[in-house]
Every structure is written in C-alpha cells, then in structure tokens.
Scaffold this active site. Structure first.
Site, PDB file in Angstrom:
ATOM      1  N   THR A 259     -11.732 -37.528  -5.560  1.00 42.31           N
ATOM      2  CA  THR A 259     -12.351 -37.966  -4.301  1.00 42.31           C
ATOM      3  C   THR A 259     -13.287 -36.904  -3.714  1.00 42.31           C
ATOM      4  OG1 THR A 259     -10.601 -36.997  -2.970  1.00 42.31           O
ATOM      5  CG2 THR A 259     -10.237 -39.250  -3.735  1.00 42.31           C
TER       6      THR A 259
ATOM      7  N   ASP B  78     -12.003 -20.476 -10.137  1.00 41.82           N
ATOM      8  CA  ASP B  78     -11.680 -20.259 -11.554  1.00 41.82           C
ATOM      9  C   ASP B  78     -12.355 -18.999 -12.076  1.00 41.82           C
ATOM     10  OD1 ASP B  78     -10.105 -22.476 -11.644  1.00 41.82           O
ATOM     11  OD2 ASP B  78     -11.599 -23.769 -12.590  1.00 41.82           O
TER      12      ASP B  78
END
Ligand code: PRP
Ligand code: URA
Length: 210
Positions: free
Chosen positions: A109, A204
């Site tokens: 989403t 990340d």
C-alpha cells in the site's frame, strides 16, 4: 519545481557525498560514513537561524560576552534509516534530547505502519528536528509530523537527504508550517514508490539488510 517550504542545501561536499550515497557499489560502511559527513553540512544549514542568548564568559584574561542556544532542541529520527543521522546531530547539538518514531512503509500500500514512539517531555516547547534520509511519497513524514503535533510539538522542521516532488507536495499540503531541508530534490517516484534517481532503500543500504 519551487515550493515555499523546501530549502535545498547546496554545498560541494554534500554533492560529493550524495554521489557516494547514490552509487550502487557503495558498501554499508561507506554509506554510513557518507551520511555522517553529509549530516554536518545539513546541520549547519538547519541551525543557521537558531536564536542565541547572551551569556558572560570568563576567558583566562578577562570577562567577555558569549552565547548559548536560546532553544531546547529535540531530534526525532524515523526508524530505521534516520538513526545514522542521530550521532552527527548530537555532536553539533549535544544538549538535544532524542525521541524515536518507528515507522515502515507497507510494501503493497506504501502507507506508513507505526510500531514505536518514545518522546521526551520537552517536545511541546522545543525546536523539533525530524530526521530521515528519504522523503518519497511523504506518507512517513506526514504521519510523523501528525504524531508529534498530537503530542504538543509546535515548532517542527523536517530534515532529509533526498526528496521527491510528490513527498514535498504532500508535506506542504498537510503541514504548511513545517520547513523541509534537503540536499537534493529528485525527479519523481517509480511505480513502487522509490525515488528516481534516488539511492535505493536507505534502511537496507545503511544496515546491510539486502
Ligand atoms: C524509508 C525512509 C522513510 C520512508 C520514506 O523507510 O527511511 O522513512 O521510507 O518513504 P515515504 O515518504 O514513501 O513514506 P522504510 O519504510 O523503508 O523503513 P526502514 O527505514 O525501516 O527500512
Ligand atoms: N524509502 C527509501 O529508502 N528509498 C526510496 O527511494 C523511497 C522510500
């Protein structure tokens, strides 16, 4: 694109370090180090108009006038990627308190999901600096600003490294009182909500969670 509340921090050292951040071959260690260096350029710009209070200081030779910051400051990193910015900010503003907001984007989403919130008590009277390297759709930043306002924060600045026009517009439309400082305003978002050209997933790349 010119948006009233966006301030681009333009500096040769910041441009050099942003290039290192964008480079896909940069290791997590090099990435974190570049974020630390670029943060010092950002802090100088963000604090440029902070008010000072005059104080007396005794040098080894005589009394003179000195200064201290006239504001309390609260730094609020958005977890995870904002964490790398905390130490460089604290080095320059050692008296600041640190609040934490845990938010991640749902990959489907793209809406922010909150999982942690811990704020210092002086949030209501302090200058609050929200720090997060990436402003993409603006969902995380607007949610963080709303959380802080609901808890009484009145003077909020958003500090990022790379902003997308979509995120800048969203923050401006929902929180016109919040100034945004960024090193770069990039072109757009891709269909997965990543900034183009951007630097990929900041969390990340910071923590090596590929
Ligand atoms: C990244 C980034 C921002 C957010 C920006 O965090 O650090 O918080 O995305 O995207 P938005 O403007 O579209 O909300 P992410 O959700 O990847 O979480 P992480 O730092 O824990 O990896
Ligand atoms: N979050 C990131 O870390 N990078 C982007 O490009 C968009 C959101």
């Amino acid at each position: 694109m010119k948006i009233k509340n966006l301030i681009i921090v333009d500096h040769p050292l910041a441009k050099r370090d942003l290039t290192i951040l964008r480079d896909k071959n940069t290791t997590p260690l090099e990435f974190r180090n570049a974020i630390k260096r670029i943060s010092s350029v950002l802090i100088t710009a963000v604090t440029k108009n902070f008010e000072l209070k005059e104080i007396k200081v005794q040098t080894p030779l005589e009394k003179t006038t000195g200064y201290k910051l006239n504001h309390e400051v609260v730094i609020v990193p958005i977890l995870r990627a904002g964490l790398t910015l905390v130490d460089p900010f604290l080095e320059m503003i050692p008296d600041a308190s640190v609040g934490h907001i845990g938010l991640y984007r749902d990959e489907e989403t793209l809406k922010p999901v909150d999982y942690y919130l811990k704020l210092p008590k002086n949030i209501k009277r302090a200058k609050v600096l929200i720090i997060d390297p990436m402003l993409a759709t603006g969902g995380s930043a607007t949610a963080a600003i709303t959380f802080l306002k609901e808890r009484g924060a009145k003077d909020i600045t958003l500090v990022c490294l790379v902003a997308a026009p979509e995120g800048v517009t969203k923050v401006y439309s929902e929180h016109k009182d919040v100034k945004i400082y960024s090193i770069a305003l990039d072109r757009t978002l891709n269909d997965r909500g990543y900034i183009l050209p951007g630097l990929g997933d900041a969390g990340d790349r910071t923590f090596g969670t590929f």
